[in-house]
Design a protein around this motif. Structure first.
Motif, mmCIF file in Angstrom:
data_model
loop_
_atom_site.group_PDB
_atom_site.id
_atom_site.type_symbol
_atom_site.label_atom_id
_atom_site.label_comp_id
_atom_site.label_asym_id
_atom_site.label_seq_id
_atom_site.Cartn_x
_atom_site.Cartn_y
_atom_site.Cartn_z
ATOM 1 N N ALA A 1 -7.988 32.261 -27.894
ATOM 2 C CA ALA A 1 -9.155 31.673 -27.231
ATOM 3 C C ALA A 1 -9.799 30.611 -28.117
ATOM 4 N N TYR A 36 -3.487 43.109 -30.937
ATOM 5 C CA TYR A 36 -3.512 42.261 -29.746
ATOM 6 C C TYR A 36 -4.898 41.671 -29.487
ATOM 7 N N PHE A 37 -5.935 42.426 -29.819
ATOM 8 C CA PHE A 37 -7.290 41.902 -29.618
ATOM 9 C C PHE A 37 -7.535 40.694 -30.512
ATOM 10 N N THR A 47 -3.896 32.987 -35.842
ATOM 11 C CA THR A 47 -3.077 33.106 -34.637
ATOM 12 C C THR A 47 -1.699 33.647 -34.966
ATOM 13 N N ALA A 86 -5.694 37.724 -29.063
ATOM 14 C CA ALA A 86 -6.379 37.151 -27.899
ATOM 15 C C ALA A 86 -7.588 36.325 -28.339
#
Length: 282
Positions: free
Chosen positions: A173, A165-166, A239, A169
């Motif tokens: 971004a 998940y990091f 992504t 994220a």
């Protein structure tokens, strides 16, 4: 003493003095910072664009979700049948790829007209130009959220559990940061050169076939690292991979960061030189 509005630009309306590149660069950075700070304004404008686009429609933006679902099912079933692919792995891969590619493509094509479409607002109010870039990104993000409903259904059916998940994220971004640079760059070029939108449309159609969207790099007969020369692949891969439970390679991340830095350098140069000319090119 009257209170100044932080949204309205403080640039002089008429300045007969010569302005150096460093001063223009500072004003361009101020434009980006002020525009980014006013998230309530560009958020409302982006939501308004979605409402106006589907005004009078029964299902509204959910038509996009239905179209996306039909596209995923059609391509997924046909490719899995003709190329003997496993639906359990191919359909989730295809769902993530088409969802992200639709977001990237919409940003590419629609960014060429962000200033032209806001001509009346630009000529009547002195707002940071960055607001119009974020406005387009927000409207495409809302569409992306609607399309994510299809992704949730596919992941639930095939029991795909995203992780990392990091990394996701961080990649999201970076995708938004690159989208901002892309909107500012193509927004300026599309305002100056009216043939930029059809050119970008043709470029994106060509990139669709040479970028692993409906096919995977595992099908290549040569080293997939050559795909890093395609600027679209690294950003799409970093992504997409965390959503599919995979960890992108370090070389893919470095390529994505390198293309991002190059994009921002070109964007800042063009935006610094042409920002004041945008109203006169309309």
């Amino acid at each position: 003493m009257p209170h100044s509005n932080p949204i309205v630009s403080n640039d002089p309306i008429i300045d007969i003095k010569s302005v150096s590149f460093s001063q223009n660069f500072q004003l361009a950075l101020r434009d980006i910072l002020q525009g980014t700070k006013n998230w309530r304004l560009f958020g409302s404008l982006g939501w308004l664009d979605i409402k106006l686009r589907y005004r009078g429609s029964v299902l509204g933006p959910f038509w996009i979700t239905i179209i996306m679902a039909v596209k995923i099912i059609t391509i997924g079933v046909l490719y899995a049948y003709f190329f003997n692919m496993d639906m359990h792995t191919y359909l989730p891969y295809l769902s993530v790829s088409l969802m992200l590619w639709t977001f990237i493509t919409s940003n590419f094509i629609e960014s060429c007209s962000i200033f032209v479409n806001a001509q009346s607002l630009i000529l009547s109010m002195r707002l940071p130009f960055t607001i119009y870039a974020w406005r387009n990104i927000v409207s495409n993000l809302i569409t992306l959220l609607h399309n994510s409903l299809v992704l949730i259904l596919v992941f639930s059916w095939y029991r795909v559990i995203p992780n990392h998940y990091f990394l996701f994220a961080a990649s999201l971004a970076l995708l938004l940061i690159d989208s901002l640079a892309l909107n500012l760059l193509l927004g300026v070029l599309g305002t100056r050169f009216k043939d930029i939108p059809p050119i970008m449309n043709s470029i994106m159609q060509a990139l669709f076939f040479i970028t692993p969207v409906i096919w995977d790099t595992s099908q290549l007969k040569f080293n997939y690292n050559y795909m890093l020369f395609n600027p679209m692949y690294p950003l799409l891969e970093i992504t997409r991979s965390p959503l599919l439970g995979r960890c992108p390679s370090l070389s893919t991340w470095l390529a994505a960061l390198g293309y991002s830095v190059a994009l921002w350098i070109v964007t800042l140069l063009v935006f610094t030189k042409a920002r004041f000319r945008i109203p006169y090119w309309m």
